[in-house]
Design a protein around this motif. Structure first.
Motif, PDB file in Angstrom:
ATOM      1  N   THR A   1       0.845  -1.186   0.000  1.00 37.82           N
ATOM      2  CA  THR A   1       0.000   0.000   0.000  1.00 37.82           C
ATOM      3  C   THR A   1       0.886   1.245   0.000  1.00 37.82           C
ATOM      4  N   THR A   2       0.248   2.381  -0.170  1.00 39.88           N
ATOM      5  CA  THR A   2       0.935   3.653   0.013  1.00 39.88           C
ATOM      6  C   THR A   2       1.397   3.770   1.461  1.00 39.88           C
TER       7      THR A   2
ATOM      8  N   ARG B   1      -3.858   3.395  -0.044  1.00 41.29           N
ATOM      9  CA  ARG B   1      -4.238   2.954  -1.383  1.00 41.29           C
ATOM     10  C   ARG B   1      -3.299   1.823  -1.810  1.00 41.29           C
TER      11      ARG B   1
ATOM     12  N   GLU C   1      -0.521  -0.172  -3.839  1.00 39.14           N
ATOM     13  CA  GLU C   1       0.670   0.256  -4.572  1.00 39.14           C
ATOM     14  C   GLU C   1       0.811  -0.663  -5.792  1.00 39.14           C
TER      15      GLU C   1
ATOM     16  N   ASP D   1       8.363  -2.386   5.654  1.00 39.72           N
ATOM     17  CA  ASP D   1       8.612  -0.950   5.793  1.00 39.72           C
ATOM     18  C   ASP D   1       9.061  -0.573   7.200  1.00 39.72           C
TER      19      ASP D   1
ATOM     20  N   ASP E   1      10.664   3.435  -0.852  1.00 33.67           N
ATOM     21  CA  ASP E   1      10.129   3.903  -2.127  1.00 33.67           C
ATOM     22  C   ASP E   1       9.905   2.693  -3.027  1.00 33.67           C
ATOM     23  N   PRO E   2       8.731   2.579  -3.662  1.00 37.70           N
ATOM     24  CA  PRO E   2       8.442   1.369  -4.449  1.00 37.70           C
ATOM     25  C   PRO E   2       9.488   1.054  -5.508  1.00 37.70           C
TER      26      PRO E   2
END
Length: 207
Positions: free
Chosen positions: A16-17, A88, A90, A169, A189-190
């Motif tokens: 997710t974000t 949201r 990702e 994370d 960061d993705p």
């Protein structure tokens, strides 16, 4: 030759974000000073204990909402749902999971739960078809960073730690995975996370 055949992903903040972005939006909506919620959650011994119990499934989300709301000074109604309403999916990370599986990697989800009623963090996510193995903490009475939950994830994937990459994370969740031989990635960061995964697994992944 790369002998790594497993990828284990956290959910919130990886698939997710960022959690912090949603928390900051909640503080703004509720008129709370920026950073006050995280300070309360990390420094209040009762809330720390209660959150750990929630993640293990020994208290309900509704009970957490009630107690936390009193400590924070906000209304209790669907509190966790309100705190994380800004989360949201990702997409790049879901594409990475799918691409890894297509290339023969077993992909697992290892997530600390926050209860699933009245608000379900995983609502709308087809976990059973997205992952080869799904471990939600409350269903097993364990939580990260307890070593046993990582061991159980490896058993579900039928792989040794040395064959897996673990992505989370939260940096404090990484050392127990590393102790079992896993390569670890601190997700910030993705795109950077995907690059790290690609390098560790030797795959072609979306970028």
């Amino acid at each position: 030759m790369n002998d790594r055949k497993g990828l284990i992903l956290d959910f919130g903040g990886v698939l997710t974000t960022p959690l912090l972005t949603s928390v900051t939006e909640f503080e703004s909506d509720e008129g709370l000073p920026q950073g006050s919620l995280l300070r309360q959650l990390s420094r209040d011994p009762e809330l720390l204990r209660l959150t750990e119990d929630l993640e293990r499934g020994s208290v309900t989300q509704a009970h957490w909402n009630e107690v936390a709301a009193q400590r924070i000074g906000v209304g209790p109604g669907n509190l966790l749902g309100r705190i994380f309403s800004g989360l949201r999916p990702e997409p790049l990370m879901y594409e990475t999971a799918a691409a890894a599986r297509q290339q023969g990697i077993r992909v697992g989800l290892l997530s600390n739960s926050v209860g699933r009623d009245p608000w379900d963090l995983y609502a709308g996510c087809d976990l059973d078809t997205t992952f080869d193995a799904v471990l939600i903490s409350e269903e097993h009475g364990l939580r990260k960073p307890e070593p046993a939950i990582y061991e159980h994830m490896l058993k579900m994937l039928e792989l040794p730690g040395s064959a897996c990459v673990f992505v989370d994370d939260s940096p404090h969740n990484l050392p127990p995975a590393a102790a079992l031989g896993m390569a670890t990635v601190h997700a910030r960061d993705p795109r950077a996370t995907i690059t790290d995964i690609q390098n560790l697994l030797g795959l072609g992944l979306p970028s």
